[in-house]
Design an enzyme around this catalytic site. Structure first.
Site, PDB file in Angstrom:
ATOM      1  N   THR A  50     -16.446  -7.175   1.281  1.00  0.00           N
ATOM      2  CA  THR A  50     -16.641  -6.526   2.578  1.00  0.00           C
ATOM      3  C   THR A  50     -18.020  -6.863   3.109  1.00  0.00           C
ATOM      4  OG1 THR A  50     -16.557  -4.408   3.771  1.00  0.00           O
ATOM      5  CG2 THR A  50     -17.586  -4.384   1.605  1.00  0.00           C
ATOM      6  N   ARG A  51     -18.164  -6.746   4.411  1.00  0.00           N
ATOM      7  CA  ARG A  51     -19.501  -6.824   5.040  1.00  0.00           C
ATOM      8  C   ARG A  51     -19.932  -5.443   5.513  1.00  0.00           C
ATOM      9  NH1 ARG A  51     -20.454 -12.063   5.175  1.00  0.00           N
ATOM     10  NH2 ARG A  51     -18.641 -13.443   5.201  1.00  0.00           N
TER      11      ARG A  51
ATOM     12  N   LYS B 175     -19.287   0.905   3.021  1.00  0.00           N
ATOM     13  CA  LYS B 175     -18.342   0.764   1.901  1.00  0.00           C
ATOM     14  C   LYS B 175     -19.085   0.330   0.639  1.00  0.00           C
ATOM     15  CE  LYS B 175     -14.047  -0.469   4.326  1.00  0.00           C
ATOM     16  NZ  LYS B 175     -12.976  -1.485   4.406  1.00  0.00           N
TER      17      LYS B 175
ATOM     18  N   ASP C 226      -8.060  -2.139   1.636  1.00  0.00           N
ATOM     19  CA  ASP C 226      -7.551  -2.050   2.997  1.00  0.00           C
ATOM     20  C   ASP C 226      -7.286  -0.580   3.218  1.00  0.00           C
ATOM     21  OD1 ASP C 226      -6.867  -2.989   5.511  1.00  0.00           O
ATOM     22  OD2 ASP C 226      -4.754  -3.169   5.008  1.00  0.00           O
ATOM     23  N   SER C 227      -7.783  -0.087   4.319  1.00  0.00           N
ATOM     24  CA  SER C 227      -7.645   1.344   4.549  1.00  0.00           C
ATOM     25  C   SER C 227      -7.419   1.601   6.017  1.00  0.00           C
ATOM     26  CB  SER C 227      -8.888   2.082   4.041  1.00  0.00           C
ATOM     27  OG  SER C 227     -10.061   1.472   4.543  1.00  0.00           O
TER      28      SER C 227
ATOM     29  N   PHE D 217     -17.737   6.524   9.479  1.00  0.00           N
ATOM     30  CA  PHE D 217     -17.455   5.516  10.512  1.00  0.00           C
ATOM     31  C   PHE D 217     -15.976   5.588  10.836  1.00  0.00           C
ATOM     32  CE2 PHE D 217     -17.243   3.698   6.294  1.00  0.00           C
ATOM     33  CZ  PHE D 217     -16.091   2.950   6.284  1.00  0.00           C
TER      34      PHE D 217
ATOM     35  N   TYR E  95     -12.585   6.588  12.079  1.00  0.00           N
ATOM     36  CA  TYR E  95     -11.958   7.805  12.612  1.00  0.00           C
ATOM     37  C   TYR E  95     -12.542   9.090  12.001  1.00  0.00           C
ATOM     38  CZ  TYR E  95      -8.529   4.383  14.279  1.00  0.00           C
ATOM     39  OH  TYR E  95      -7.923   3.310  14.901  1.00  0.00           O
TER      40      TYR E  95
END
Length: 200
Positions: A8-9, A13, A73-74, A156, A158
């Protein structure tokens, strides 16, 4: 020290996984992100489910770097929207990663939905793929309700409109460590701890 790549960037996270690794005492692991390794072509997220996208991203990361890799993935699944945006959460408004536009669109779509039907859940699927080809896939879910006005500045996506079950605050009003303990991503990442212990 074993390097563990979180594909991830997203700095938040990365911070979350680093806090969990530290809290679990996994001192033999150094968590790095995509910004810390030579760049490689990342395949678009085209799977119809969280599992498919997470596994594909983790496999790509291992193939490109040779490092044990975690990808997640979320997204948010809104009851009144038949489980959407789901895998499309990051690009619901048509522009990938535009948190503001995505949140506004969902709020607009459920504006007329009565409070008792505003249920939703955050879902996170995390995949750990090792250079040996061994794969571990886990899922975390966090139930709650969509509030009508955004509240809070932590988190971040929602988070400002999601109030977890049993809470008066939104997830964006919770402290990071509190959220790690109960959130969908916290649950999924902690479910990987037994496999990470073996790595460490």
């Amino acid at each position: 020290m074993t390097k563990l790549l979180l594909a991830t960037r997203n700095a938040k996270k990365l911070g979350e996984l680093r806090r969990i690794v530290a809290a679990e005492g996994l001192s033999g692991l150094e968590v790095v992100g995509l910004a810390d390794v030579p760049s490689f072509p990342e395949a678009p997220e085209t799977a119809p489910d969280f599992e498919g996208n997470a596994v594909a991203k983790a496999r790509d990361a291992v193939a490109a770097t040779g490092l044990p890799s975690i990808a997640d993935d979320s997204g948010i699944a809104v009851d009144a929207l038949n489980g959407m945006p789901g895998v499309l959460s990051a690009r619901w408004s048509g522009r990938h990663g535009d948190d503001e536009a995505n949140l506004e669109l969902v709020l607009g779509q459920v504006r007329d939905v009565p409070d008792e039907r505003r249920g939703a859940q955050f879902v996170c699927v995390a995949a750990l793929v090792l250079p040996s080809g061994e794969e571990t896939v886990v899922r975390g879910e966090w139930r709650g309700t969509l509030v009508r006005e955004r509240r809070g500045t932590n988190g971040f996506g929602y988070d400002p409109i999601f109030r977890p079950d049993g809470e008066t605050r939104t997830s964006a009003e919770m402290e990071p460590a509190e959220k790690d303990a109960v959130s969908h991503r916290g649950l999924a990442l902690r479910a990987l701890v037994p496999a990470l212990r073996e790595l460490a």
